[in-house]
Every structure is written in C-alpha cells, then in structure tokens.
Design a protein around this motif. Structure first.
Motif, PDB file in Angstrom:
ATOM      1  N   ILE A   1      63.406  19.279  -6.486  1.00  0.00           N
ATOM      2  CA  ILE A   1      62.965  20.654  -6.292  1.00  0.00           C
ATOM      3  C   ILE A   1      61.458  20.760  -6.547  1.00  0.00           C
ATOM      4  O   ILE A   1      60.715  21.406  -5.792  1.00  0.00           O
ATOM      5  CB  ILE A   1      63.724  21.609  -7.232  1.00  0.00           C
ATOM      6  N   LYS A   2      60.975  20.109  -7.609  1.00  0.00           N
ATOM      7  CA  LYS A   2      59.551  20.145  -7.932  1.00  0.00           C
ATOM      8  C   LYS A   2      58.714  19.502  -6.832  1.00  0.00           C
ATOM      9  O   LYS A   2      57.639  19.988  -6.480  1.00  0.00           O
ATOM     10  CB  LYS A   2      59.302  19.432  -9.264  1.00  0.00           C
ATOM     11  N   ARG A   3      59.216  18.395  -6.283  1.00  0.00           N
ATOM     12  CA  ARG A   3      58.466  17.710  -5.224  1.00  0.00           C
ATOM     13  C   ARG A   3      58.388  18.553  -3.962  1.00  0.00           C
ATOM     14  O   ARG A   3      57.338  18.609  -3.308  1.00  0.00           O
ATOM     15  CB  ARG A   3      59.135  16.363  -4.928  1.00  0.00           C
ATOM     16  N   LEU A   4      59.487  19.204  -3.620  1.00  0.00           N
ATOM     17  CA  LEU A   4      59.485  20.073  -2.455  1.00  0.00           C
ATOM     18  C   LEU A   4      58.515  21.230  -2.662  1.00  0.00           C
ATOM     19  O   LEU A   4      57.728  21.582  -1.764  1.00  0.00           O
ATOM     20  CB  LEU A   4      60.894  20.612  -2.194  1.00  0.00           C
ATOM     21  N   ALA A   5      58.561  21.820  -3.863  1.00  0.00           N
ATOM     22  CA  ALA A   5      57.647  22.920  -4.180  1.00  0.00           C
ATOM     23  C   ALA A   5      56.206  22.444  -4.123  1.00  0.00           C
ATOM     24  O   ALA A   5      55.314  23.171  -3.666  1.00  0.00           O
ATOM     25  CB  ALA A   5      57.969  23.488  -5.564  1.00  0.00           C
TER      26      ALA A   5
END
Length: 245
Positions: free
Chosen positions: A226-230
């Motif tokens: 999720i952090k990488r996508l964000a």
C-alpha cells in the motif's frame, strides 16, 4: 462547483483509505492533489482539520493499544514544531512558491518510502534526541504542509516494530493532539472562510467512509505494498506541483 466537490471527495477518500490501512498517508495523498484546486494554506487547513476527525476515528477504535509514556517526548517536540508551522502557513500560505517546496518535500518522502529498511528489532531506540528531532521536524512540516506523518512513522516503527496496533494507535493520537493545536491557532487568527464549511462537510463524509474501509482491510492487505503504491501516486503529483504548480 459540483465537479470540484466530487474531485475533493475522491481525493480524500483515497487518502483516508490509505491511512486506515497503513496508519498514515492521508496528508500525503490529499496534499499531492488539493493544491491544484486551492492554495497551500487552504489545502493544508482542510487536510489538518479532516486529519483530526480521521485520526480520532481510528484512535478510538485502537484506544486500548495507546502507550502514553512513549508519546511524551516526541509529542512535546511536535507541538513546538506546530507553532512554527502555524506562523509560516498563516503568513506565507497563499504564496505559489510553497507549492514548489511542497513538491520537493513530497519527492523526499517518496524516496524514504521506497528505500526505508525494516526496523532492526535488536537495535536500541534513542529516547531523547531522536524523538526531539523527529517531533520538531514532523510538527513543523505538518503545520505547514499537513504532511509531517513520515517523521512520526519512522519513530513509531522503531519503537513498536513488533506491534502494529500500538504503532497505529500512538501515531493517530499524535495526529489528533497536534491537529487540535493547529486548528485552534488558525481559528483564533481567522484563517477559516465560510466556503471552508462546504468542503469540510464533503471531506468529512469521505474520510469516514475511507477510514472504515481501510480499517476493515488493515489485517488483510500488505502495508508495504500500500505504501509503495501511494509513493508512486505521490511522486507523480509532486512532479506536477514542481513543474506546473
């Protein structure tokens, strides 16, 4: 006006979902796109006010996991930083140059998200200068750009590396208390307009829905993914702020 409100709703929904899943990210997502619609000052005030509601909602759900002693030093420093952030945003928040500074800071955060290593559970966490430096930095950046979360995330991941519920709970309490100070200072200074109410109401519905969905998937989705996508989304928006802001 209707299209503008729809865009605000979508932006804030995505940001609140990310925060519900990963513990932070609302400010990053929101401040990556809202400055295309408003000034940095208007965007930050909307995000900070909604951060209070969003973080309070999550903190209530995770209240039993709060460890107050671990908050004392970093929270005290963060409140001092927020006063400095207020002074800058109040006096210079309508200047377009702040959008460039915001874009540069967001790029820095993206680099951190991509290259941050997992905390070493055997490494002793400094309890004095580290929380002071991170608290002051997070408070200042949070007070100016509403994106001070990464500084607190870094610290709480070190302290609560083996307890993601304590990590998220203490993170949200920090956001709640610092947001109260910022909202009070700007409110007394007359920085909130009548138009703000309509944006706030739309945002309120958006963040309550998004955070609920995020909390629901908190234990099911990979926080790292999720952090990488964000981070990818924020990087694109940050580049646009720097080039076209």
């Amino acid at each position: 006006m209707v299209i503008e409100l729809v865009l605000i709703f979508i932006i804030l929904l995505c940001g609140s979902f990310v925060q519900g899943v990963s513990g932070f990210g609302f400010g990053l997502i929101a401040m990556s796109f809202l400055p295309f619609l408003f000034t940095v000052k208007e965007s930050a005030l909307l995000v900070i006010t909604l951060t209070f509601i969003l973080s309070l909602s999550i903190a209530v759900q995770l209240f039993k996991h709060i460890q107050w002693k671990s908050l004392l030093v970093i929270l005290s420093a963060a409140l001092i930083g927020r006063v400095g952030g207020f002074l800058i945003l109040h006096n210079y928040g309508d200047m377009d140059i702040l959008k460039t500074f915001l874009g540069l800071f967001l790029i820095t955060v993206v680099i951190y998200l991509f290259w941050n290593e997992s905390p070493n559970p055997e490494k002793k966490v400094n309890g004095t200068w580290l929380p002071i430096v991170l608290g002051l930095s997070g408070g200042l950046m949070g007070g100016i750009f509403a994106v001070g979360g990464p500084f607190f995330v870094f610290y709480f991941l070190l302290v609560f590396h083996d307890n993601k519920y304590a990590y998220s709970a203490n993170l949200q309490v920090t956001f709640v208390i610092t947001a109260i100070l910022t909202i009070t200072l700007h409110g007394v200074s007359g920085d909130f307009s009548m138009e703000f109410i309509s944006y706030f109401l739309v945002g309120l519905v958006s963040v309550l829905i998004g955070s609920r969905i995020g909390i629901h998937y908190f234990a099911k989705l990979s926080q790292q993914n999720i952090k990488r996508l964000a981070a990818v989304v924020v990087a694109i928006a940050a580049a646009n702020l720097i080039l076209f802001g």
